[in-house]
Design an enzyme around this catalytic site. Structure first.
Site, short mmCIF file in Angstrom:
data_model
loop_
_atom_site.label_atom_id
_atom_site.label_comp_id
_atom_site.label_asym_id
_atom_site.label_seq_id
_atom_site.Cartn_x
_atom_site.Cartn_y
_atom_site.Cartn_z
N ARG A 21 34.84 42.72 44.35
CA ARG A 21 36.11 42.14 44.77
C ARG A 21 37.10 42.10 43.60
NH1 ARG A 21 39.75 38.10 43.73
NH2 ARG A 21 38.04 36.65 43.26
N ASP A 22 36.85 41.22 42.63
CA ASP A 22 37.77 41.09 41.50
C ASP A 22 37.67 42.31 40.58
OD1 ASP A 22 39.81 39.55 40.65
OD2 ASP A 22 38.61 38.04 39.65
N TYR A 149 38.12 27.60 46.59
CA TYR A 149 38.46 28.33 45.37
C TYR A 149 39.81 27.83 44.87
CZ TYR A 149 37.45 32.77 42.87
OH TYR A 149 37.09 33.73 41.96
N GLU A 151 42.66 28.49 42.72
CA GLU A 151 43.36 29.46 41.89
C GLU A 151 44.25 28.73 40.88
OE1 GLU A 151 46.36 33.31 42.45
OE2 GLU A 151 46.29 31.72 43.96
N THR A 184 42.65 31.54 35.88
CA THR A 184 43.14 32.80 36.44
C THR A 184 43.79 33.70 35.40
OG1 THR A 184 43.48 31.68 38.55
CG2 THR A 184 44.60 33.78 38.24
N HIS A 212 35.24 30.37 37.20
CA HIS A 212 35.69 31.77 37.30
C HIS A 212 36.65 32.04 36.15
CE1 HIS A 212 36.96 35.43 39.65
NE2 HIS A 212 38.05 35.26 38.92
N HIS A 214 38.67 34.41 33.11
CA HIS A 214 39.24 35.69 32.70
C HIS A 214 39.32 35.74 31.17
CE1 HIS A 214 40.57 37.61 36.54
NE2 HIS A 214 40.27 36.40 36.97
#
Length: 514
Positions: A21-22, A149, A151, A184, A212, A214
């Site tokens: 997905r990502d 989730y 974001e 994010t 999650h 980055h």
């Protein structure tokens, strides 16, 4: 909300991999449906990730069919509840799409930032919270498991922590399984991440949190560890750190960091990490950096003579990250930083150690350093040629390619005719193939068969030309081979790219028959 009253001491860290997905948001990366199915099989059956994020809802009919195929495979293997699909706050459209492809778990994306609510959605935070609650209810009514989730959670923590708390409290009214918190834009430093993660655990001690991350500042693994240390129960990853901009949390780095620096464990099979990395490089077209921890091509190669010496004398330059742990092997590359220990090690592996006097070995080292000054790296396969020159005697070149002709066409397959000599005998062969080098290899195999020899297995093939892009530029072809359980690298140089590959191949055959 699912409870776990002792998450701080929770020994198992769940891995959600979002390569499908990502990871597919990486520029230029698009997996075909069969590739998606193969990746899902690899990650669930061999690598043993806990959960897999397959796709975003409502992308395309092709995406829907790919998800259906994965779900059809997953059902009889009891993986269905480990498959998750990203959904949106869109009045039930995402829920309907996920239901239509057979999905059972939805990761609903809510805005974790007040500014995102106001500027992107044009809604008040209160209105967005109400919309999120309605979407959760729709998904639950459809019989789905729901994760929420958040974001831009990291931005929201900086802006308005009470809004984050209000959003999560509204979700607590439903049987939401996990809250997934996203950095994010990769904005957080480890100290800030640690502080925010501790706030979340203190405010909501019974909730299972995922992180999650980055990697925009190169901090993602440190931030993931901060989340684990605070008591988060899940971390999101991609193979090789695929993802937009600087990418996501690389799976291999996360796994070794958790295993070596915390009291927690994952279910990941470490010996599968390198294979998974190589496979994803192949199907994505994105090579990972040569020095990427655990999976990079050169991370188990010593070039410094001091390091090689220390390793020979007592393993002084090794850590827990032993290559054998990941199904790999340690190598020594020779260049201008090479020392006596480096040369001795490769000479011994090549069977040349007893054939040179101490003076000749010293001369050999000086030659390697000289070549290294010209930016050439000397491999084990190069050593016999250099050693022969050092001994002031020509190398007994047992195998020679005396002729290699090629013919290519826009219509039809390429053709090659090859003639060789080995131990005073000659052989010829011809073959067609998908390109000049493929035809050459097939013809060469016919020649080798006459001498009861077999081709080594080709592992990797790379061509390079000097900057400038002239049509008459010299081409350097570097080929990685596997032979008798070891990896060898040979290179050839020519103005013709196929002939440069022929030279590299001839060098490998000679190395093989010495």
């Amino acid at each position: 909300m699912t409870m776990n009253s002792k998450l701080k001491n929770y020994n198992h860290i769940e891995i959600l991999d979002t390569t499908l997905r990502d990871g597919e948001q990486t520029p230029g990366v698009s997996f075909a449906p069969q590739e998606k199915l193969d990746i899902a099989r690899l990650l669930l059956s061999r690598v043993h990730v806990d959960r897999l994020e397959l796709a975003s809802a409502r992308v395309s009919e092709g995406e829907a069919e790919a998800v259906r195929e994965i779900i059809r495979w997953a059902k009889p293997h009891d993986f269905l509840e480990q498959l998750e699909i990203l959904g949106f706050i869109d009045g039930g459209k995402s829920v309907a799409w996920i239901e239509s492809v057979g999905g059972k778990v939805v990761n609903l994306v809510a805005k974790g930032s007040v500014e995102h609510c106001r500027l992107q959605l044009r809604k008040t935070p209160k209105r967005h919270i109400e919309d999120v609650s309605r979407e959760i209810a729709r998904a639950l009514d459809a019989g789905m498991q729901v994760n929420l989730y958040l974001e831009a959670w990291s931005e929201g923590m900086r802006e308005d922590f009470p809004f984050i708390c209000d959003l999560i409290r509204s979700a607590e009214e439903f049987p939401v399984r996990r809250i997934m918190l996203a950095d994010t834009l990769g904005l957080l430093a480890p100290a800030e991440m640690s502080r925010y993660a501790q706030w979340m655990i203190a405010a909501f001690p019974g909730i299972k949190f995922d992180f999650h991350g980055h990697n925009d500042y190169g901090m993602v693994t440190a931030n993931s560890l901060a989340a684990v240390d605070a008591g988060f129960s899940g971390i999101h990853t991609t193979i090789n750190g695929l993802g937009e901009r600087a990418g996501n949390q690389p799976l291999a780095q996360l796994v070794v960091a958790v295993h070596d620096f915390t009291a927690c464990r994952t279910k990941i099979v470490e010996k599968e990490l390198h294979h998974a990395s190589q496979y994803i490089q192949s199907v994505s077209g994105k090579r990972c950096p040569w020095n990427m921890p655990v999976v990079g091509s050169d991370v188990y190669t010593h070039t410094c003579g001091v390091h090689a010496d220390g390793e020979q004398k007592g393993g002084l330059y090794v850590s827990k990250l032993l290559p054998e742990r990941f199904g790999r092997q340690r190598d020594i590359a020779l260049g201008k930083l090479a020392g006596k220990a480096s040369v001795e090690s490769i000479l011994e592996d090549a069977g040349w150690s007893g054939g040179l006097t101490p003076e000749q070995k010293a001369h050999l080292l000086s030659e390697i350093v000289r070549l290294g000054d010209k930016k050439k790296q000397v491999s084990a396969a190069d050593l016999p040629y250099i050693a022969a020159a050092v001994k002031k005697a020509p190398l007994n070149k047992l195998f020679k390619i005396t002729r290699a002709d090629f013919r290519s066409s826009l219509h039809g397959m390429a053709k090659s005719e090859v003639a060789v000599e080995f131990n005073g005998r000659s052989a010829e062969g011809s073959a067609r193939g998908d390109g000049g080098y493929d035809a050459f290899v097939k013809a060469l195999k016919k020649c080798l068969k006459q001498f009861n020899l077999t081709m080594p297995r080709l592992v990797d093939y790379e061509e390079r030309i000097p900057p400038g892009g002239r049509t008459d530029a010299i081409v350097e072809t570097t080929i990685t081979w596997s032979y008798c359980g070891r990896t060898y690298i040979t290179s050839g140089v020519d103005s013709d790219q196929v002939l440069s590959a022929v030279a590299a191949t001839e060098k490998m055959i000679n190395f093989m028959v010495q």
